[in-house]
Write a protein that holds these residues in place. Structure first.
Motif, PDB file in Angstrom:
ATOM      1  N   LEU A   1       7.056  12.539  -2.594  1.00 37.76           N
ATOM      2  CA  LEU A   1       7.235  11.285  -3.334  1.00 37.76           C
ATOM      3  C   LEU A   1       8.082  10.293  -2.538  1.00 37.76           C
ATOM      4  N   SER A   2       9.080  10.814  -1.842  1.00 35.02           N
ATOM      5  CA  SER A   2       9.911   9.953  -1.000  1.00 35.02           C
ATOM      6  C   SER A   2       9.083   9.349   0.143  1.00 35.02           C
ATOM      7  N   ALA A   3       8.225  10.156   0.743  1.00 29.80           N
ATOM      8  CA  ALA A   3       7.365   9.658   1.829  1.00 29.80           C
ATOM      9  C   ALA A   3       6.378   8.613   1.309  1.00 29.80           C
ATOM     10  N   ILE A   4       5.876   8.817   0.097  1.00 30.89           N
ATOM     11  CA  ILE A   4       4.959   7.838  -0.508  1.00 30.89           C
ATOM     12  C   ILE A   4       5.693   6.516  -0.742  1.00 30.89           C
ATOM     13  N   ASP A   5       6.925   6.599  -1.254  1.00 31.26           N
ATOM     14  CA  ASP A   5       7.718   5.385  -1.479  1.00 31.26           C
ATOM     15  C   ASP A   5       7.991   4.638  -0.168  1.00 31.26           C
ATOM     16  N   THR A   6       8.337   5.384   0.862  1.00 31.39           N
ATOM     17  CA  THR A   6       8.597   4.772   2.178  1.00 31.39           C
ATOM     18  C   THR A   6       7.342   4.098   2.715  1.00 31.39           C
ATOM     19  N   LEU A   7       6.226   4.775   2.597  1.00 29.46           N
ATOM     20  CA  LEU A   7       4.958   4.218   3.072  1.00 29.46           C
ATOM     21  C   LEU A   7       4.596   2.950   2.307  1.00 29.46           C
ATOM     22  N   GLU A   8       4.824   2.965   1.011  1.00 31.79           N
ATOM     23  CA  GLU A   8       4.526   1.779   0.203  1.00 31.79           C
ATOM     24  C   GLU A   8       5.416   0.601   0.610  1.00 31.79           C
TER      25      GLU A   8
ATOM     26  N   GLU B   1       6.727   0.091   3.579  1.00 28.17           N
ATOM     27  CA  GLU B   1       6.258  -0.383   4.883  1.00 28.17           C
ATOM     28  C   GLU B   1       5.008  -1.250   4.742  1.00 28.17           C
ATOM     29  N   ALA B   2       4.118  -0.856   3.869  1.00 28.03           N
ATOM     30  CA  ALA B   2       2.895  -1.638   3.660  1.00 28.03           C
ATOM     31  C   ALA B   2       3.221  -2.971   2.992  1.00 28.03           C
ATOM     32  N   ASP B   3       4.138  -2.960   2.015  1.00 26.16           N
ATOM     33  CA  ASP B   3       4.528  -4.206   1.347  1.00 26.16           C
ATOM     34  C   ASP B   3       5.211  -5.170   2.310  1.00 26.16           C
ATOM     35  N   ALA B   4       5.954  -4.624   3.260  1.00 25.29           N
ATOM     36  CA  ALA B   4       6.657  -5.465   4.233  1.00 25.29           C
ATOM     37  C   ALA B   4       5.722  -5.968   5.329  1.00 25.29           C
ATOM     38  N   GLY B   5       4.492  -5.472   5.363  1.00 28.90           N
ATOM     39  CA  GLY B   5       3.527  -5.920   6.360  1.00 28.90           C
ATOM     40  C   GLY B   5       3.610  -5.173   7.680  1.00 28.90           C
ATOM     41  N   ARG B   6       4.410  -4.129   7.744  1.00 27.51           N
ATOM     42  CA  ARG B   6       4.526  -3.363   8.983  1.00 27.51           C
ATOM     43  C   ARG B   6       3.393  -2.351   9.143  1.00 27.51           C
ATOM     44  N   LEU B   7       2.625  -2.168   8.103  1.00 30.32           N
ATOM     45  CA  LEU B   7       1.542  -1.193   8.127  1.00 30.32           C
ATOM     46  C   LEU B   7       0.303  -1.823   7.495  1.00 30.32           C
ATOM     47  N   PRO B   8      -0.817  -1.899   8.219  1.00 32.21           N
ATOM     48  CA  PRO B   8      -2.042  -2.463   7.635  1.00 32.21           C
ATOM     49  C   PRO B   8      -2.501  -1.644   6.437  1.00 32.21           C
ATOM     50  N   GLY B   9      -3.201  -2.302   5.518  1.00 29.02           N
ATOM     51  CA  GLY B   9      -3.637  -1.649   4.283  1.00 29.02           C
ATOM     52  C   GLY B   9      -4.482  -0.412   4.505  1.00 29.02           C
ATOM     53  N   ARG B  10      -5.427  -0.501   5.420  1.00 28.66           N
ATOM     54  CA  ARG B  10      -6.310   0.646   5.669  1.00 28.66           C
ATOM     55  C   ARG B  10      -5.512   1.837   6.190  1.00 28.66           C
ATOM     56  N   ASP B  11      -4.604   1.575   7.120  1.00 33.75           N
ATOM     57  CA  ASP B  11      -3.760   2.655   7.649  1.00 33.75           C
ATOM     58  C   ASP B  11      -2.889   3.247   6.541  1.00 33.75           C
ATOM     59  N   ALA B  12      -2.383   2.396   5.671  1.00 32.02           N
ATOM     60  CA  ALA B  12      -1.547   2.875   4.572  1.00 32.02           C
ATOM     61  C   ALA B  12      -2.340   3.800   3.649  1.00 32.02           C
ATOM     62  N   HIS B  13      -3.581   3.417   3.337  1.00 31.01           N
ATOM     63  CA  HIS B  13      -4.406   4.267   2.484  1.00 31.01           C
ATOM     64  C   HIS B  13      -4.713   5.601   3.159  1.00 31.01           C
ATOM     65  N   GLN B  14      -4.978   5.576   4.459  1.00 31.04           N
ATOM     66  CA  GLN B  14      -5.254   6.819   5.177  1.00 31.04           C
ATOM     67  C   GLN B  14      -4.026   7.720   5.202  1.00 31.04           C
ATOM     68  N   ARG B  15      -2.864   7.133   5.407  1.00 29.38           N
ATOM     69  CA  ARG B  15      -1.642   7.935   5.422  1.00 29.38           C
ATOM     70  C   ARG B  15      -1.303   8.478   4.040  1.00 29.38           C
TER      71      ARG B  15
ATOM     72  N   ARG C   1      -0.289  -0.492  -3.410  1.00 28.47           N
ATOM     73  CA  ARG C   1       0.568  -0.148  -4.548  1.00 28.47           C
ATOM     74  C   ARG C   1      -0.201   0.700  -5.574  1.00 28.47           C
ATOM     75  N   ASP C   2      -1.454   0.322  -5.870  1.00 23.12           N
ATOM     76  CA  ASP C   2      -2.265   1.093  -6.821  1.00 23.12           C
ATOM     77  C   ASP C   2      -2.598   2.484  -6.272  1.00 23.12           C
ATOM     78  N   SER C   3      -2.923   2.542  -4.994  1.00 26.90           N
ATOM     79  CA  SER C   3      -3.222   3.842  -4.386  1.00 26.90           C
ATOM     80  C   SER C   3      -1.976   4.718  -4.340  1.00 26.90           C
ATOM     81  N   ALA C   4      -0.820   4.114  -4.077  1.00 24.95           N
ATOM     82  CA  ALA C   4       0.430   4.875  -4.072  1.00 24.95           C
ATOM     83  C   ALA C   4       0.731   5.413  -5.472  1.00 24.95           C
ATOM     84  N   LYS C   5       0.419   4.615  -6.479  1.00 22.88           N
ATOM     85  CA  LYS C   5       0.608   5.060  -7.866  1.00 22.88           C
ATOM     86  C   LYS C   5      -0.282   6.272  -8.148  1.00 22.88           C
ATOM     87  N   THR C   6      -1.530   6.214  -7.693  1.00 15.74           N
ATOM     88  CA  THR C   6      -2.454   7.341  -7.860  1.00 15.74           C
ATOM     89  C   THR C   6      -1.923   8.573  -7.133  1.00 15.74           C
TER      90      THR C   6
END
Length: 156
Positions: free
Chosen positions: A65-72, A74-88, A142-147
């Motif tokens: 859960l902590s890793a999911i929060d961190t990834l979210e 990073e994606a919100d800050a724009g440091r990680l593209p959406g597709r990469d975020a979903h794959q991770r 954000r929706d995928s992270a919620k899932t």
């Protein structure tokens, strides 16, 4: 030696060449057999809950859960593209399931997940899939992270 008609009898090959040829053919056949031998192990037939639990599920869950929060973040800050975020996200959830069950969930198809008793997990992964592979994400990170969080929190 030459006979009267000038005919030379054919030379006889040594037996060594026959045996070397047969050994070479045998080696080639063994090589093909080794290359073509199936190396994929059969999926374990035990249900997901029957595996030994040498882990602390709550620690594992908190870490995921902590890793999911961190990834979210990073994606919100724009440091990680959406597709990469979903794959991770998909990889994080699959790694969680692998650690929790001992199954190779990171490389299993949805059908293999269902066959091994991970139906709810397969449903969660299926919700993230379209966003991993589509040219344009169908839902936000954000929706995928919620899932992903729901899948991890619902794990028994």
């Amino acid at each position: 030696m030459q006979d009267n008609a000038g005919f030379y009898a054919p030379l006889q090959y040594q037996q060594l060449w026959l045996w070397l040829g047969l050994v070479l053919l045998l080696l080639v056949a063994c090589w093909y057999g080794w290359i073509l031998w199936p190396v994929r192990k059969a999926a374990p037939k035990t249900p997901a809950g029957a595996h030994g639990t040498s882990y602390d599920l709550e620690t594992l869950r908190a870490s995921c859960l902590s890793a999911i929060d961190t990834l979210e973040r990073e994606a919100d800050a724009g440091r990680l593209p959406g597709r990469d975020a979903h794959q991770r996200l998909s990889l994080l959830v699959r790694e969680f399931a692998s650690a929790a069950t001992g199954l190779p969930a990171t490389s299993m198809t949805l059908e293999e997940l269902r066959r091994n008793g991970l139906d709810q997990f397969a449903v969660g992964i299926a919700l993230i899939y379209p966003n991993e592979f589509a040219p344009v994400a169908m839902q936000s990170v954000r929706d995928s992270a919620k899932t992903a969080r729901q899948v991890v929190q619902a794990w028994n």
